[in-house]
Scaffold this motif. Structure first.
Motif, short mmCIF file in Angstrom:
data_model
loop_
_atom_site.label_atom_id
_atom_site.label_comp_id
_atom_site.label_asym_id
_atom_site.label_seq_id
_atom_site.Cartn_x
_atom_site.Cartn_y
_atom_site.Cartn_z
N ASP A 175 0.82 -1.22 0.00
CA ASP A 175 0.00 0.00 0.00
C ASP A 175 0.85 1.27 0.00
O ASP A 175 1.78 1.39 0.81
CB ASP A 175 -0.91 0.01 1.23
CG ASP A 175 -1.83 -1.19 1.26
OD1 ASP A 175 -2.20 -1.68 0.19
OD2 ASP A 175 -2.19 -1.63 2.37
N PRO A 176 0.56 2.22 -0.88
CA PRO A 176 1.37 3.44 -0.98
C PRO A 176 0.91 4.53 -0.01
O PRO A 176 -0.17 4.46 0.57
CB PRO A 176 1.11 3.89 -2.42
CG PRO A 176 -0.31 3.45 -2.67
CD PRO A 176 -0.48 2.15 -1.92
N ARG A 177 1.73 5.56 0.13
CA ARG A 177 1.40 6.78 0.85
C ARG A 177 1.67 7.96 -0.07
O ARG A 177 2.59 7.93 -0.87
CB ARG A 177 2.24 6.93 2.12
CG ARG A 177 2.04 5.81 3.12
CD ARG A 177 0.64 5.84 3.76
NE ARG A 177 0.28 4.52 4.24
CZ ARG A 177 -0.52 3.69 3.59
NH1 ARG A 177 -1.02 4.02 2.42
NH2 ARG A 177 -0.82 2.52 4.09
N ILE A 178 0.86 9.03 0.10
CA ILE A 178 1.04 10.23 -0.72
C ILE A 178 1.08 11.46 0.17
O ILE A 178 0.30 11.58 1.11
CB ILE A 178 -0.07 10.35 -1.79
CG1 ILE A 178 0.20 11.55 -2.72
CG2 ILE A 178 -1.45 10.43 -1.16
CD1 ILE A 178 -0.71 11.60 -3.93
N VAL A 183 4.60 10.05 -3.92
CA VAL A 183 4.05 8.75 -3.56
C VAL A 183 5.20 7.84 -3.17
O VAL A 183 6.17 7.70 -3.92
CB VAL A 183 3.26 8.12 -4.73
CG1 VAL A 183 2.72 6.75 -4.34
CG2 VAL A 183 2.12 9.04 -5.16
N VAL A 184 5.13 7.23 -1.99
CA VAL A 184 6.16 6.30 -1.54
C VAL A 184 5.52 4.95 -1.31
O VAL A 184 4.37 4.85 -0.87
CB VAL A 184 6.85 6.82 -0.25
CG1 VAL A 184 5.90 6.91 0.92
CG2 VAL A 184 8.06 5.98 0.10
N PHE A 185 6.25 3.87 -1.65
CA PHE A 185 5.68 2.54 -1.53
C PHE A 185 6.79 1.50 -1.41
O PHE A 185 7.94 1.74 -1.76
CB PHE A 185 4.78 2.20 -2.74
CG PHE A 185 5.49 2.22 -4.06
CD1 PHE A 185 6.10 1.08 -4.58
CD2 PHE A 185 5.56 3.40 -4.81
CE1 PHE A 185 6.77 1.10 -5.80
CE2 PHE A 185 6.22 3.43 -6.03
CZ PHE A 185 6.83 2.28 -6.52
N HIS A 186 6.41 0.33 -0.92
CA HIS A 186 7.30 -0.83 -0.89
C HIS A 186 7.01 -1.68 -2.12
O HIS A 186 5.85 -1.97 -2.43
CB HIS A 186 7.04 -1.66 0.38
CG HIS A 186 7.76 -2.97 0.40
ND1 HIS A 186 7.11 -4.17 0.59
CD2 HIS A 186 9.08 -3.28 0.23
CE1 HIS A 186 7.98 -5.16 0.56
NE2 HIS A 186 9.18 -4.65 0.35
N GLY A 187 8.05 -2.06 -2.85
CA GLY A 187 7.87 -2.86 -4.06
C GLY A 187 8.88 -3.97 -4.16
O GLY A 187 9.98 -3.89 -3.58
#
Length: 741
Positions: A175-178, A183-187
């Motif tokens: 799940d991302p954050r903005i 936008v930051v996310f784990h991938g």
């Protein structure tokens, strides 16, 4: 009267106390509960817990001022059908549903769900945009949509290159954050890489991945938490470990920002107030103004708590030795929810006490208070499936209330409440409901004056007496902690007053009282002059021995005519204590110093920069204000504001009293634009170094923020094989560049 030193002011403000008393309770601090999205939130369906349709409790809401967003489960025909829902207090709507076409898919491919395969589907909202993870046949991605439904864009999907050498593409996302267009996310990558990534203005960069050296170590990160977060300045907080899944690995909470990647807490960090080092930290840190909040501890030592701070400055918000606010006698916390949230320097978290109390708690202005627990009766209105005419309450177990780390905004907290109707028979009904708790003040009287700082001739008892019925007095009283003012912060305040004595209603009374909002460096100890200064302003007759309170906005209720006044019974707005100039005003039909109760309602709409004032002698307010003025409080006062009252007497005099006061301060959406603006300069600059092609407009961000889980591993989460061969170093988001634009 001499003013107090800044040191003394800071001590009073930090403690929010009167005369140094201990912070035994929240006093007049109240949380106003309202339903954001009941079980009928999704337009076409309803749900009781465990059935199809309605709100999914796994999707704790994200809050941005007056706007919220969450992943819902809805079904008009009995099949599982998720949606991304956004709303405000005026209503909610789905902006993406199963069947919505996936952008960048080549046409005709619909979404199948709005979460990753490893996470519960928590969405994020900021500035009129919503970020979420989505799944579709054969792939997944991270997306940004406008809350108005005007656009839907790809941040990254399974066709996007991770940036690793060899053309690796993403294979999965959490799940991302903005925040502010970032936008930051784990991938995860399809060749085994793992990392924390950020995107801004169409440019994708790496915050940290499996080639990044851990601060203070010689090894690289190999494992990352699913829930990174970022603040308004673009600093990123994340969980990381040196060995994938190993309980003996160095693991901890880290912050990435202009100074590089820094350790917040790892197994070399002593637990504040504890006896051991951190050994376990939850995967969901929250960050605000560079301060990182997380749940952590040491299972072997039996230590667990909620902690906040920066590198080397950690402190405990609550741990297993902390008394549960309003809990059972002697009850202390025993477990904490995984996902604390922070905003404006305040922290909120869910927790369980050792006597079974389950609730939502917040540290506000340095005091730990209860927001709601399962002993509280909640109005059932809006919870249609309960069908109860009486109050309902939180489910009395760990699922009773849930919050996530973007659940706090301004002075409000959004959360999931699993509500139980005890009166619904032998099988009680539970309904999931999204709620918001907004912090406010409510002094029904002043028998408990907690939080009020009095100055000069002011005293506090059953009423807040600003001056006595005597000549030459000046008094002020302010709530001891400032409230955050954003560009669109709004407030509503009601106060009841009595001005009496010196021939009630006659011409000898003076000089009046004022409702004052200010950003004066003197803080809660600010006071102006007696007489025509009315406790906040200048006094030309005495030469103003005290500086006026400034910057400030005062609503004066003036009972004496000076040379610059229209009459001896008027209400006026005054800026920066210059009592000779009235921004706006009116003359009420009733004498202000009659000795009778008068009620005043002040409403400020930060979206319109509009202030409305209503007066009443019977407690009922007209629909049309007596005074309506345009004023930009944020521009006038700055980022912090103290609220309170002042009064003054001269050769004539009155007793000036406040008998009741309530105040609610709320944030508003920052923007309704469809396209997010680029992020902080340090993030965008490095993105351009990594090969970005977009032209970037930098928005100045000077915001600072002073208001409002046993530790987990990823149970059931997919693990990824790691390549041990030497992968060449690739372009990273290296925060040590110090580049600015």
């Amino acid at each position: 009267m001499d003013r107090k030193s800044n040191l003394a002011i800071e001590a009073i403000v930090a403690a929010t106390l009167v005369a140094g008393t201990a912070p035994a309770s929240a006093g007049p601090l109240v949380w106003n509960l309202e339903t954001l999205a009941p079980s009928v939130a999704v337009p076409w369906g309803v749900e009781a817990l465990g059935s199809a349709g309605g709100v999914s409790a796994s999707s704790a809401p994200a809050l941005d001022g007056d706007a919220f967003a969450f992943r819902a489960v809805a079904d008009p025909s009995g099949t599982f059908s998720p949606a991304v829902v956004v709303g405000t207090t005026t209503g909610s709507t789905a902006i993406a549903t199963v069947g919505t076409e996936v952008p960048g898919s080549g046409g005709g491919v619909p979404f199948e769900d709005f979460r990753s395969s490893t996470s519960p589907g928590r969405v994020s909202t900021d500035g009129g945009a919503v970020a979420f993870a989505g799944q579709f046949a054969g792939g997944s991605g991270v997306y940004v949509a406008s809350t108005t439904g005007a656009g839907l864009d790809v941040v990254a999907d399974t066709s996007t290159a991770t940036g690793a050498v060899g053309g690796e593409t993403f294979s999965g996302f959490d799940d991302p954050r903005i925040r502010n267009g970032v936008v930051v996310f784990h991938g995860q990558g399809n060749a085994g890489s793992d990392g924390i990534y950020a995107a801004s203005g169409g440019v994708l960069t790496t915050v940290a991945d499996t080639t990044t050296v851990v601060p203070g170590r010689t090894t690289t990160f190999q494992d990352f938490g699913a829930f990174p977060s970022l603040d308004d300045d673009g600093a990123v907080a994340f969980w990381g470990s040196t060995v994938d899944g190993s309980p003996s690995a160095a693991l901890g909470i880290y912050r990435a920002g202009p100074a590089g990647i820094e350790v917040i807490a790892d197994d070399d960090t002593p637990i504040p107030g504890g006896t051991a080092n951190f050994r376990n930290t939850a995967l969901s840190p929250s960050i605000d103004d560079g301060q990182v909040t997380f749940v952590g501890g040491n299972a072997s030592a039996g230590e667990l708590g909620v902690y906040t701070g920066g590198p080397g400055t950690l402190r405990a918000i609550a741990d297993r030795s902390t008394a549960v606010p309003d809990g059972a006698p002697g009850e202390t916390f025993t477990e904490f929810g995984f996902h604390p949230t922070t905003a404006n320097g305040n922290v909120a978290f869910t927790a369980l006490g050792d006597a079974g109390t389950v609730g939502l708690y917040a540290e506000v202005a340095g005091s730990l208070v209860k927001v709601v627990d399962q002993t509280d009766a909640i109005d059932p209105s809006g919870h249609a499936l309960l069908g109860s005419s009486g109050p309902v309450r939180l489910l009395p177990d760990s699922a009773g209330v849930q919050v996530f780390h973007q659940g706090m905004s301004g002075n409000a907290i959004a959360f999931v409440a699993n509500l139980l109707d005890d009166a619904s028979g032998p099988f009680p009904v539970v309904a999931e409901t999204l709620m918001r708790a907004t912090l406010g003040l409510d002094y029904q009287d002043f028998s408990d004056p907690a939080g009020i700082v009095v100055n000069g001739d002011a005293t506090v008892g059953s009423t807040l007496q600003l001056t006595d019925d005597a000549p030459g007095q000046a008094g002020s009283a302010f709530f001891g902690t400032p409230w955050r003012l954003g560009d669109e912060t709004s407030f509503s305040s009601r106060f009841d007053l009595v001005i009496s004595g010196q021939n009630d209603g006659g011409p000898l009374g003076s000089d009046g009282l004022a409702f004052v909002i200010h950003g004066d460096p003197e803080g809660a100890s600010a006071i102006g002059n007696s007489g025509e200064g009315i406790g906040f302003g200048t006094n030309l007759l005495t030469g103003s021995p005290e500086s006026p309170i400034a910057p400030s906005l005062a609503l004066e209720l003036d009972t004496h005519r000076n040379a610059f006044d229209p009459d001896d019974n008027h209400v006026a707005l005054i800026v920066d204590g210059d009592v000779t100039r009235h921004l706006a005003g009116f003359t009420p039909s009733t004498p202000l110093n009659s000795g009778l109760p008068i009620s005043v309602l002040v409403n400020y709409d930060g979206r319109r920069d509009e202030l409305a004032v209503f007066l009443s002698t019977d407690g009922l307010f007209a629909s049309t204000p007596s005074l309506l003025a345009t004023v930009d409080l944020h521009a006038l006062l700055g980022p912090d504001a103290f609220f309170g009252f002042t009064a003054g007497t001269g050769d004539g005099f009155n007793r000036h009293e406040i008998t009741r006061w309530s105040l609610t301060v709320s944030e508003r959406p920052l923007s309704t634009t469809a396209v997010p603006e680029p992020g902080p300069a340090w993030l965008v600059a490095v993105a351009l170094l990594a090969g970005g092609r977009w032209r970037i407009r930098i928005r100045r961000q000077w915001r600072t923020h002073p208001i409002l889980s046993p530790c987990d591993r990823r149970h059931g989460w997919n693990r990824h094989g790691r390549t041990s061969s030497g992968t060449p170093e690739r372009s990273h988001l290296d925060l040590r560049f110090g580049t600015s634009m």
